[in-house]
Design a protein around this motif. Sequence first.
Motif, PDB file in Angstrom:
ATOM      1  N   ASN A 166      -5.166   0.229  -8.999  1.00 20.09           N
ATOM      2  CA  ASN A 166      -6.569   0.680  -8.889  1.00 20.09           C
ATOM      3  C   ASN A 166      -6.608   2.204  -8.737  1.00 20.09           C
ATOM      4  OD1 ASN A 166      -9.248   1.172  -8.270  1.00 20.09           O
ATOM      5  ND2 ASN A 166      -9.428  -0.575  -6.854  1.00 20.09           N
ATOM      6  N   PRO A 167      -6.644   2.949  -9.836  1.00 23.69           N
ATOM      7  CA  PRO A 167      -6.613   4.416  -9.754  1.00 23.69           C
ATOM      8  C   PRO A 167      -7.762   4.998  -8.931  1.00 23.69           C
ATOM      9  CG  PRO A 167      -6.313   3.669 -12.022  1.00 23.69           C
ATOM     10  CD  PRO A 167      -6.700   2.474 -11.228  1.00 23.69           C
ATOM     11  N   HIS A 168      -8.938   4.390  -9.028  1.00 27.42           N
ATOM     12  CA  HIS A 168     -10.099   4.899  -8.279  1.00 27.42           C
ATOM     13  C   HIS A 168      -9.857   4.830  -6.777  1.00 27.42           C
ATOM     14  CE1 HIS A 168     -14.338   5.811  -7.499  1.00 27.42           C
ATOM     15  NE2 HIS A 168     -14.285   4.858  -6.572  1.00 27.42           N
ATOM     16  N   GLU A 169      -9.276   3.701  -6.327  1.00 24.18           N
ATOM     17  CA  GLU A 169      -9.005   3.534  -4.899  1.00 24.18           C
ATOM     18  C   GLU A 169      -7.921   4.499  -4.422  1.00 24.18           C
ATOM     19  OE1 GLU A 169      -9.413   2.175  -1.052  1.00 24.18           O
ATOM     20  OE2 GLU A 169     -10.712   1.918  -2.812  1.00 24.18           O
ATOM     21  N   LEU A 170      -6.898   4.728  -5.253  1.00 20.68           N
ATOM     22  CA  LEU A 170      -5.854   5.684  -4.881  1.00 20.68           C
ATOM     23  C   LEU A 170      -6.438   7.085  -4.719  1.00 20.68           C
ATOM     24  CD1 LEU A 170      -2.878   4.598  -7.196  1.00 20.68           C
ATOM     25  CD2 LEU A 170      -3.113   4.225  -4.722  1.00 20.68           C
ATOM     26  N   GLU A 171      -7.317   7.472  -5.639  1.00 20.08           N
ATOM     27  CA  GLU A 171      -7.941   8.795  -5.548  1.00 20.08           C
ATOM     28  C   GLU A 171      -8.815   8.897  -4.303  1.00 20.08           C
ATOM     29  OE1 GLU A 171      -8.695  12.683  -6.558  1.00 20.08           O
ATOM     30  OE2 GLU A 171      -7.275  11.306  -7.522  1.00 20.08           O
ATOM     31  N   ARG A 172      -9.550   7.817  -3.996  1.00 20.78           N
ATOM     32  CA  ARG A 172     -10.400   7.821  -2.808  1.00 20.78           C
ATOM     33  C   ARG A 172      -9.568   7.957  -1.535  1.00 20.78           C
ATOM     34  NH1 ARG A 172     -11.948   5.128   1.283  1.00 20.78           N
ATOM     35  NH2 ARG A 172     -10.395   3.524   0.866  1.00 20.78           N
ATOM     36  N   MET A 173      -8.450   7.247  -1.481  1.00 16.53           N
ATOM     37  CA  MET A 173      -7.570   7.330  -0.315  1.00 16.53           C
ATOM     38  C   MET A 173      -7.024   8.736  -0.146  1.00 16.53           C
ATOM     39  SD  MET A 173      -5.520   3.749  -0.971  1.00 16.53           S
ATOM     40  CE  MET A 173      -4.106   4.306  -0.003  1.00 16.53           C
ATOM     41  N   ASN A 220       5.661  -4.145   2.250  1.00 15.63           N
ATOM     42  CA  ASN A 220       4.604  -4.533   1.330  1.00 15.63           C
ATOM     43  C   ASN A 220       3.212  -4.194   1.840  1.00 15.63           C
ATOM     44  OD1 ASN A 220       6.443  -5.554  -0.491  1.00 15.63           O
ATOM     45  ND2 ASN A 220       6.480  -7.586   0.513  1.00 15.63           N
ATOM     46  N   ASP A 221       3.109  -3.826   3.171  1.00 17.29           N
ATOM     47  CA  ASP A 221       1.801  -3.469   3.719  1.00 17.29           C
ATOM     48  C   ASP A 221       1.425  -2.026   3.407  1.00 17.29           C
ATOM     49  OD1 ASP A 221       3.783  -2.433   5.271  1.00 17.29           O
ATOM     50  OD2 ASP A 221       2.736  -2.733   7.186  1.00 17.29           O
ATOM     51  N   ASN A 222       2.226  -1.362   2.575  1.00 17.91           N
ATOM     52  CA  ASN A 222       1.915   0.016   2.206  1.00 17.91           C
ATOM     53  C   ASN A 222       0.615   0.019   1.401  1.00 17.91           C
ATOM     54  OD1 ASN A 222       1.833   2.560   0.840  1.00 17.91           O
ATOM     55  ND2 ASN A 222       4.016   2.801   1.258  1.00 17.91           N
ATOM     56  N   PRO A 223      -0.433   0.773   1.857  1.00 16.26           N
ATOM     57  CA  PRO A 223      -1.728   0.749   1.141  1.00 16.26           C
ATOM     58  C   PRO A 223      -1.631   1.257  -0.289  1.00 16.26           C
ATOM     59  CG  PRO A 223      -1.679   2.500   2.795  1.00 16.26           C
ATOM     60  CD  PRO A 223      -0.463   1.649   3.030  1.00 16.26           C
ATOM     61  N   ILE A 224      -0.682   2.138  -0.558  1.00 18.84           N
ATOM     62  CA  ILE A 224      -0.542   2.644  -1.919  1.00 18.84           C
ATOM     63  C   ILE A 224      -0.063   1.539  -2.849  1.00 18.84           C
ATOM     64  CG2 ILE A 224       0.806   4.202  -3.382  1.00 18.84           C
ATOM     65  CD1 ILE A 224       0.584   6.289  -1.239  1.00 18.84           C
ATOM     66  N   MET A 225       0.899   0.728  -2.377  1.00 17.15           N
ATOM     67  CA  MET A 225       1.394  -0.365  -3.201  1.00 17.15           C
ATOM     68  C   MET A 225       0.336  -1.455  -3.359  1.00 17.15           C
ATOM     69  SD  MET A 225       4.173   0.807  -4.156  1.00 17.15           S
ATOM     70  CE  MET A 225       4.453  -0.612  -5.199  1.00 17.15           C
ATOM     71  N   GLU A 226      -0.517  -1.612  -2.332  1.00 16.75           N
ATOM     72  CA  GLU A 226      -1.585  -2.607  -2.439  1.00 16.75           C
ATOM     73  C   GLU A 226      -2.563  -2.256  -3.556  1.00 16.75           C
ATOM     74  OE1 GLU A 226      -3.680  -3.709   1.109  1.00 16.75           O
ATOM     75  OE2 GLU A 226      -1.895  -3.406   2.337  1.00 16.75           O
ATOM     76  N   HIS A 227      -2.821  -0.960  -3.735  1.00 15.91           N
ATOM     77  CA  HIS A 227      -3.844  -0.524  -4.692  1.00 15.91           C
ATOM     78  C   HIS A 227      -3.241   0.226  -5.871  1.00 15.91           C
ATOM     79  CE1 HIS A 227      -6.947  -1.625  -1.778  1.00 15.91           C
ATOM     80  NE2 HIS A 227      -6.272  -0.962  -0.855  1.00 15.91           N
ATOM     81  N   ILE A 228      -1.987  -0.034  -6.186  1.00 22.06           N
ATOM     82  CA  ILE A 228      -1.317   0.733  -7.240  1.00 22.06           C
ATOM     83  C   ILE A 228      -1.958   0.504  -8.612  1.00 22.06           C
ATOM     84  CG2 ILE A 228       0.401  -1.027  -7.819  1.00 22.06           C
ATOM     85  CD1 ILE A 228       2.431   1.339  -7.988  1.00 22.06           C
TER      86      ILE A 228
END
Length: 418
Positions: free
Chosen positions: A13-20, A3-11
Amino acid sequence: MGNDNPIMEHIANPHELERMYRKEPEAFRQSFSAAWEQHPDSPVLAVWFERLHYTERMEPSAAEKASWLQRDFWVMGLLAVLAGVCTRILFYYVERETIAPINLAFGVLPFIAAYFAYNNRPKRSILYSLCAAFLISAVYLNLLPLELTDSTVMAYLHFPIFLWVIVGLAFTGSDYRADGARLAYLKFNGQFVILYAIMAISGMVLSLLTLRLFSYAGLSIEEFWFSNVVLFGAVALSIVAAYLVTKNLRLAKNIAPYIAQIFAPIVLITLLAYLATVAGVGKNPFIDRGFLLSFNGILLIVLAVTIFSITERGREERKNASDFIGFALIVLALIIDSVALSAILFRLSSYGITPHRIAVLGANLLIWGHLIWLMLAYIRFLRNKTGLESIQKAVTAYLPVYGLWAAIVTLTFPLLFG
């Protein structure tokens, strides 16, 4: 990775996924692989999976496309060799003064036009027009006397502009009336110059190294090298550069907008300082012919930089500082052109009519009209009454006018003025 996967944390939040993804693409891919294994039913992850693996999954005809790319490459190579050979033959006759140096243009531009025609497959009427334009202009120019007169010099100076428009017809193909196709041609020119300059610098370094190595062996090959290798390479390189730009080479496409943004303010500041300096020392374009010529040179530089800046802007981009710089450049160019026009009219009334003065007057009038159109389009854009496409249309719609004037000067001045 749970569950500590950053992608799942921000799934969500499209803006945050793009920034990552933009910040650390490789780390994002690793995290994504783990998230995809655990949640293959997620629609958000499915979209990202297609984005990250598009080239592997969405190219079933990769072999067929590769063969087409290979075919394009061989066509480009053949045209580059033919252009180099043709130019070397023409240069042989230019050296012996049996033909005018302007004929060297026929060793380059028809082959670039041929490559564009091969890519675009335009209608037969356009192909016939291209062939007729090159053939008739070649015959006509070589019927002119070799002795330089004002009328022939004007014809030679305007002829490359006419051929540039003809090459544009080959580039745009059957869409030659579309503003988008003309804008693409202008963008191609900017990217072509950048890429060609980069490759030419590399070629110059190679030439200097080669000449130095041969000089160590006691051999002087400068004359052979420049008359054959450099001449052939410079011409062939133009076909290669055209091929690379049309194949969406990222180098030129990524650099061009930044060069446009950097160049425009530098040119504006430099020209303002120059005009203030020459005004301070009392230079007068009405009397000083050399200064009037430099004034027109400045005008062409400003117009070229302005058009380059406009064509490298995306239509969806918001207003920014570069738009105000572009508007200032147009106003500056309009002031310069107005002064130049006044000086030309003064010289015509004082010293009489010559082919040179008529040609310069016509060119300045055309540029003055174009600048007025661009300025009005910019004013509407800056006042939020239109979009950027109105400015780009003001650029592209005027291109045939320049070609028409160049054709008039090239074809009629030697006949009218002997």
